[in-house]
Design an enzyme around this catalytic site. Structure first.
Site, PDB file in Angstrom:
ATOM      1  N   ASP A 131       0.853  -1.190   0.000  1.00 31.10           N
ATOM      2  CA  ASP A 131       0.000   0.000   0.000  1.00 31.10           C
ATOM      3  C   ASP A 131       0.883   1.231   0.000  1.00 31.10           C
ATOM      4  O   ASP A 131       1.995   1.205   0.542  1.00 31.10           O
ATOM      5  CB  ASP A 131      -0.908   0.005   1.238  1.00 31.10           C
ATOM      6  CG  ASP A 131      -1.990  -1.062   1.186  1.00 31.10           C
ATOM      7  OD1 ASP A 131      -2.450  -1.385   0.080  1.00 31.10           O
ATOM      8  OD2 ASP A 131      -2.375  -1.559   2.258  1.00 31.10           O
ATOM      9  N   ASP A 149      -6.961  -1.536  -4.673  1.00 26.52           N
ATOM     10  CA  ASP A 149      -8.033  -1.216  -3.722  1.00 26.52           C
ATOM     11  C   ASP A 149      -8.991  -0.182  -4.308  1.00 26.52           C
ATOM     12  O   ASP A 149     -10.208  -0.268  -4.111  1.00 26.52           O
ATOM     13  CB  ASP A 149      -7.444  -0.682  -2.413  1.00 26.52           C
ATOM     14  CG  ASP A 149      -6.566  -1.694  -1.705  1.00 26.52           C
ATOM     15  OD1 ASP A 149      -6.757  -2.906  -1.908  1.00 26.52           O
ATOM     16  OD2 ASP A 149      -5.673  -1.262  -0.939  1.00 26.52           O
TER      17      ASP A 149
END
Length: 169
Positions: A131, A149
């Site tokens: 991330d 995401d």
């Protein structure tokens, strides 16, 4: 007659009718993986660089699911979330094949498919999801996330919109 076959193929869900949706998913996977590799090369784990007054780039690892759910577990969650994602991929491909002519529905599925595959690649190769997008207000930070995401979230939103639109008809 040839036109009739093409229409028939697209509505029956042939591979030709699925091609655009699989192409969209592939583009999502490509963008997701390029951004993750780039961030991994430019940052060290935990490093954060401010971009605006509400956004940082950061290299974070998520061993859990959304919002780091089960991230602190002993490692079994990697296999569970990979298996769930692979089952979702198979189901989405089935739905794409069956409903290839439903544009908005298939857009939603293609985005979710690309995001799921992008995160499965991370779990398989690294044991965690990379991330790097960190939005915040004051000292409150949303959990860091990535392109996969965003695609999954966007696809879910399109799916809800498509269902609400269908119910309204």
């Amino acid at each position: 007659m040839a036109t009739k076959k093409k229409t028939s193929f697209a509505s029956s869900g042939s591979n030709a009718g699925m091609a655009p949706w699989l192409g969209i998913a592939a583009i999502i996977v490509l963008i997701d993986q390029i951004t993750k590799v780039t961030i991994s090369k430019l940052f060290v784990f935990g490093e954060s660089r401010p971009v605006t007054s509400f956004f940082n780039l950061v290299l974070a690892y998520n061993k859990g699911a959304a919002f780091s759910f089960l991230a602190a577990a002993s490692g079994w969650q990697r296999y569970l979330f990979t298996a769930i994602a692979l089952a979702a991929v198979i189901f989405i491909i089935y739905l794409l094949k069956r409903h290839a002519g439903q544009r908005l529905f298939c857009w939603a599925l293609a985005l979710i498919l690309g995001g799921a595959i992008g995160n499965v690649i991370d779990r398989t190769i690294y044991g965690h999801v990379i991330d790097f997008l960190d939005f915040y207000v004051g000292n409150w930070h949303w959990p860091a996330f990535n392109v996969a995401d965003m695609a999954i979230t966007g696809g879910a939103a399109l799916f809800v919109f498509d269902e609400l639109r269908r119910v309204g008809k």
